[in-house]
Write an enzyme that holds these catalytic residues in place. Structure first.
Site, mmCIF file in Angstrom:
data_model
loop_
_atom_site.group_PDB
_atom_site.id
_atom_site.type_symbol
_atom_site.label_atom_id
_atom_site.label_comp_id
_atom_site.label_asym_id
_atom_site.label_seq_id
_atom_site.Cartn_x
_atom_site.Cartn_y
_atom_site.Cartn_z
ATOM 1 N N HIS A 272 -9.137 2.634 7.926
ATOM 2 C CA HIS A 272 -7.850 3.012 7.340
ATOM 3 C C HIS A 272 -7.384 4.396 7.778
ATOM 4 C CE1 HIS A 272 -4.254 2.208 5.267
ATOM 5 N NE2 HIS A 272 -4.322 3.406 4.747
ATOM 6 N N TYR B 192 -3.842 6.611 10.114
ATOM 7 C CA TYR B 192 -3.152 7.898 9.932
ATOM 8 C C TYR B 192 -3.435 8.846 11.088
ATOM 9 C CZ TYR B 192 -2.223 5.820 5.502
ATOM 10 O OH TYR B 192 -1.807 4.932 4.543
ATOM 11 N N HIS C 198 2.878 -6.645 9.891
ATOM 12 C CA HIS C 198 2.816 -5.312 9.267
ATOM 13 C C HIS C 198 2.378 -4.257 10.272
ATOM 14 C CE1 HIS C 198 1.661 -1.990 6.665
ATOM 15 N NE2 HIS C 198 0.406 -2.102 7.061
ATOM 16 N N PHE C 199 1.311 -4.551 11.018
ATOM 17 C CA PHE C 199 0.864 -3.450 11.880
ATOM 18 C C PHE C 199 1.746 -3.270 13.112
ATOM 19 C CE2 PHE C 199 -2.803 -6.395 13.094
ATOM 20 C CZ PHE C 199 -2.480 -6.560 14.417
ATOM 21 N N HIS C 200 2.515 -4.304 13.441
ATOM 22 C CA HIS C 200 3.449 -4.064 14.545
ATOM 23 C C HIS C 200 4.643 -3.218 14.101
ATOM 24 C CE1 HIS C 200 1.141 -7.078 16.864
ATOM 25 N NE2 HIS C 200 1.525 -6.304 17.860
ATOM 26 N N ARG D 279 -4.040 -15.293 11.145
ATOM 27 C CA ARG D 279 -4.116 -14.356 12.268
ATOM 28 C C ARG D 279 -5.422 -14.605 13.004
ATOM 29 N NH1 ARG D 279 -6.023 -8.427 9.976
ATOM 30 N NH2 ARG D 279 -5.907 -7.982 12.194
ATOM 31 N N ARG D 280 -5.617 -13.905 14.106
ATOM 32 C CA ARG D 280 -6.852 -13.976 14.896
ATOM 33 C C ARG D 280 -7.209 -15.402 15.300
ATOM 34 N NH1 ARG D 280 -9.372 -10.534 10.442
ATOM 35 N NH2 ARG D 280 -9.290 -8.402 11.190
HETATM 36 FE FE1 HAS Z 1 -1.320 -0.677 6.792
HETATM 37 C C1 HAS Z 1 -3.403 -3.418 7.173
HETATM 38 C C2 HAS Z 1 -1.676 -0.852 3.407
HETATM 39 C C3 HAS Z 1 0.569 2.185 6.426
HETATM 40 C C4 HAS Z 1 -1.603 -0.055 10.160
HETATM 41 N N1 HAS Z 1 -2.298 -1.576 8.364
HETATM 42 C C5 HAS Z 1 -3.100 -2.694 8.310
HETATM 43 C C6 HAS Z 1 -3.588 -2.984 9.628
HETATM 44 C C7 HAS Z 1 -3.110 -2.003 10.458
HETATM 45 C C8 HAS Z 1 -2.291 -1.133 9.655
HETATM 46 C C9 HAS Z 1 -3.407 -1.847 11.933
HETATM 47 O O1 HAS Z 1 -3.443 -2.333 1.387
HETATM 48 C C10 HAS Z 1 -4.446 -4.188 10.004
HETATM 49 C C11 HAS Z 1 -5.879 -3.862 10.120
HETATM 50 C C12 HAS Z 1 -6.649 -5.104 10.539
HETATM 51 O O2 HAS Z 1 -6.734 -5.360 11.747
HETATM 52 O O3 HAS Z 1 -7.104 -5.837 9.657
HETATM 53 N N2 HAS Z 1 -0.639 0.416 5.213
HETATM 54 C C13 HAS Z 1 -0.892 0.180 3.917
HETATM 55 C C14 HAS Z 1 -0.240 1.183 3.089
HETATM 56 C C15 HAS Z 1 0.401 2.038 3.943
HETATM 57 C C16 HAS Z 1 0.130 1.564 5.273
HETATM 58 C C17 HAS Z 1 -0.255 1.278 1.604
HETATM 59 N N3 HAS Z 1 -0.621 0.760 8.045
HETATM 60 C C18 HAS Z 1 0.136 1.856 7.691
HETATM 61 C C19 HAS Z 1 0.406 2.643 8.848
HETATM 62 C C20 HAS Z 1 -0.214 2.022 9.904
HETATM 63 C C21 HAS Z 1 -0.854 0.839 9.377
HETATM 64 C C22 HAS Z 1 1.205 3.919 8.850
HETATM 65 C C23 HAS Z 1 -0.270 2.381 11.337
HETATM 66 C C24 HAS Z 1 0.206 3.471 11.851
HETATM 67 N N4 HAS Z 1 -2.322 -1.915 5.544
HETATM 68 C C25 HAS Z 1 -2.344 -1.801 4.181
HETATM 69 C C26 HAS Z 1 -3.240 -2.833 3.646
HETATM 70 C C27 HAS Z 1 -3.739 -3.550 4.705
HETATM 71 C C28 HAS Z 1 -3.138 -2.956 5.879
HETATM 72 C C29 HAS Z 1 -3.575 -3.094 2.242
HETATM 73 C C30 HAS Z 1 -4.748 -4.709 4.653
HETATM 74 C C31 HAS Z 1 -4.050 -6.011 4.621
HETATM 75 C C32 HAS Z 1 -5.077 -7.131 4.695
HETATM 76 O O4 HAS Z 1 -5.256 -7.810 3.670
HETATM 77 O O5 HAS Z 1 -5.703 -7.344 5.741
HETATM 78 C C33 HAS Z 1 1.195 3.273 3.535
HETATM 79 O O6 HAS Z 1 0.694 4.398 4.219
HETATM 80 C C34 HAS Z 1 2.668 3.113 3.785
HETATM 81 C C35 HAS Z 1 3.469 4.274 3.207
HETATM 82 C C36 HAS Z 1 4.783 4.397 3.890
HETATM 83 C C37 HAS Z 1 5.972 4.415 3.293
HETATM 84 C C38 HAS Z 1 7.213 4.469 4.141
HETATM 85 C C39 HAS Z 1 7.922 5.810 4.098
HETATM 86 C C40 HAS Z 1 9.091 5.768 5.017
HETATM 87 C C41 HAS Z 1 9.369 6.711 5.937
HETATM 88 C C42 HAS Z 1 10.557 6.504 6.834
HETATM 89 C C43 HAS Z 1 11.726 7.274 6.353
HETATM 90 C C44 HAS Z 1 12.964 6.934 7.108
HETATM 91 C C45 HAS Z 1 13.893 7.836 7.462
HETATM 92 C C46 HAS Z 1 15.140 7.393 8.119
HETATM 93 C C47 HAS Z 1 13.756 9.279 7.189
HETATM 94 C C48 HAS Z 1 6.123 4.351 1.842
HETATM 95 C C49 HAS Z 1 8.576 7.964 6.044
HETATM 96 C C50 HAS Z 1 16.164 7.309 7.025
HETATM 97 C C51 HAS Z 1 17.528 7.253 7.516
HETATM 98 C C52 HAS Z 1 18.534 6.800 6.791
HETATM 99 C C53 HAS Z 1 19.913 6.839 7.331
HETATM 100 C C54 HAS Z 1 18.310 6.243 5.432
#
Ligand code: HAS
Length: 552
Positions: A220, A224, A371-373, A436-437
């Protein structure tokens, strides 16, 4: 040339970036093969296996491309903000690079020879050739040596600038490296003490649950380790492109510290469906997962505030008038902005994944691939592209020509379209239960699987169309990188590409934010609370263990 960093530091950075992009183009080509196999429109030759290609895809993109790119970016920024590297720092950085590259080559050779089709998560009891794990271990050790070189550079700067707060770029680099070093302890432990003895036949069995838990202790925070360098660009490069300052130096530093605290003791959210872990520990780590969402929300707030402040300074009126004042014609910005947009559904999807009951629905389905893409494949990758457009010309002294910029726009739009099509269909297919996989299967034409190959936006065909557009876009990007490396040299001050780095006002930044031992101490305390009892339990009440399986 005055704007550039020292030639030897440039060489180090650019070598890392070149390796990153070699891995990138091979890895994306593997992705192209996969979408066609899953759609049943391509049968791989007998000597090439789907799972072999999938392993290469994951290892080359998720581990090799990202890591080399990140180091290339770190070297450039650290030399720029803290000054030219000393001899020792440079020697260690190169040494780290060689170890990483040796590890990568060993792992890749074993994947190509069909000895390691265990996917990038290398879950036991799938068993690869023992040297595959040796390659992985060397890769990690190489990142440590290079990481310590950068930390050494930072310590030397601190000694010369007593009581001064470090430049924000350097602070963020060190925070990312601290996170990386602590995270790697898990994967190093499982690779050295479980996988290597087991794969070489020194022991007969492996404790599967323990190996997975140690992997996800690392897995995990790994995400980050990819995200934080992208956030560095958001906090430091984007404001400069807008002509603004960093919104809040303290907020930016705190964001990175919160990642050190909360990104590690959360690995069980990848194992919510696994037996052998008591639900209390899953619950605790889920709560901590919700804590790690906070720094991303702080980042979203900080970005939108930066956009609005800079827009209003340029005369924007009304609630959303500032949107028009953003520098849309600057591909370095637009690429990163699209990256941010992708992270809104990407992050929201992460929150769903982390919710225990919803995880039951999506775990091990194509949803997770979707999700991861739209986390690493778009927000992180597109930020790296936005950096690449100026970083390569900056390091190689070439011009960022108008035609390259036009091509860069085509590249980011094709990537965005391809990613939208592919990830949307992956999310929907996942909800329809597609696993998947897995390679193609007709599942005996079972009624519940027919929908996976039917419909317009939701099926494997859309996924393949998206994947093909992505590969086209990847090829354009590599062409841009090539032009950046070997194109027309800049001959006057105007043509030189600058490293866009925003000013950050440290006047009110509390000094304790840079008290690393304090934050590392809290991080370890959280890790001990979240992991000691369940890991002890897995060892004390270990099941008989498993022999190795080679299913390919
Ligand atoms: Fe994830 C599975 C939970 C973030 C990557 N994640 C994965 C896997 C990968 C991955 C590679 O809880 C698969 C692993 C595998 O092969 O099995 N993930 C989360 C959570 C977050 C999260 C809670 N993941 C990421 C990030 C990744 C990533 C970042 C890569 C860089 N993930 C999971 C969970 C799994 C999971 C489970 C397991 C699922 C399973 O069952 O297998 C959090 O960090 C997300 C928080 C982010 C936000 C978004 C904030 C938005 C922002 C953009 C702002 C936009 C702006 C533009 C400023 C709350 C900062 C605005 C403009 C306007 C005009 C409005």
């Amino acid at each position: 040339m005055s704007k550039q960093i020292a030639a030897q530091d440039r060489k180090l950075a650019i070598t890392n970036l070149i390796v990153a992009y070699i891995a990138f183009i091979i890895g994306t080509f593997c992705g192209l093969l996969q979408v066609f196999v899953r759609n049943n429109s391509l049968a791989l030759p007998a000597w090439l296996d789907y799972y072999q290609v999938l392993t290469a895809h994951g290892v080359l993109l998720a581990l090799v491309f990202t890591t080399y790119f990140i180091y290339g970016f770190f070297y450039t920024g650290m030399s720029k903000t803290l000054g030219t590297f000393g001899k020792k720092v440079r020697a260690f950085s190169w040494f780290g690079f060689y170890i990483m590259t040796l590890g990568t080559l060993i792992a890749v050779v074993l994947i190509i020879s069909g000895e390691a089709s265990v996917l990038y998560t290398f879950y036991a009891p799938l068993q690869a050739n023992g040297f595959f794990y040796v390659g992985l271990a060397l890769f990690i050790v190489g990142t440590w040596v290079s990481g310590f070189a950068l930390i050494g550079h930072y310590i030397a700067w601190k000694k010369q600038h007593k009581k001064q707060i470090s430049p924000l770029f350097a602070f963020m680099t060190i925070a990312t490296l601290v996170l990386w070093l602590i995270a790697c302890l898990g994967v190093v432990a499982t690779v050295l003490f479980q996988f290597i003895p087991w794969a070489f036949g020194w022991v007969d069995t492996i404790n599967v649950e323990l190996s997975r838990s140690l992997f996800w202790y690392f897995g995990h925070p790994l995400v980050y380790f990819w995200l934080l360098p992208a956030y560095m660009a958001w906090y430091l490069v984007v404001p400069k492109l807008l002509g603004a300052k960093v919104f809040s130096d303290s907020l930016a530093r705190l964001t990175f510290l919160l990642f050190i605290l909360f990104s590690i003791p959360v690995g069980f959210h990848h194992q919510l469906t696994e037996p052998g872990i008591e639900s209390f520990w899953k619950f605790l780590q889920t709560v901590l997962t919700f804590m790690v969402i906070v720094p991303s929300l702080m980042t979203a707030f900080s970005m939108i505030a930066t956009f609005e402040i800079s827009g209003r300074e340029k005369g924007a009126r009304g609630v959303f008038g500032w949107v028009k004042k953003l520098p849309w014609k600057d591909v370095r910005f637009t690429s990163i902005f699209i990256a941010m947009l992708f992270f809104i559904p990407g992050g929201a999807g992460g929150i769903l994944n982390a919710s225990f009951q919803l995880n039951e629905v999506i775990h091990n389905t194509l949803w997770v691939v979707g999700h991861f893409h739209i986390t690493v494949g778009a927000p992180v990758a597109m930020t790296f592209y936005g950096l690449t457009f100026w970083l390569i010309p900056y390091l190689s002294g070439t011009k960022l020509t108008k035609s390259m910029q036009r091509l860069a726009f085509i590249q980011i739009f094709t990537w965005a379209v391809g990613m939208f099509l592919m990830s949307t269909s992956q999310h929907i297919l996942g909800l329809l239960g597609a696993p998947r996989r897995t390679a193609y299967s007709d599942y005996g034409n079972h009624p519940s699987t027919l929908a996976w190959f039917d419909g317009i936006l939701t099926n494997h065909v859309t996924m393949a169309v998206g994947g093909s557009i992505l590969f086209l876009s990847a090829s354009i990007l590599v062409f841009i990188v090539f032009q950046g490396l070997f194109g027309t040299k800049a001959s006057n001050e105007v043509d030189y590409v600058e490293f866009p780095l925003a000013e950050s006002d440290t006047t009110n930044t509390p000094r304790f934010l840079e008290n690393w031992w304090l934050w590392i101490g809290i991080a370890f305390a959280l890790i001990l609370i979240a992991y000691t009892i369940p890991i002890a339990d897995m060892i004390q009440h270990a099941p008989p263990g498993s022999g190795g399986f080679k299913t390919w």
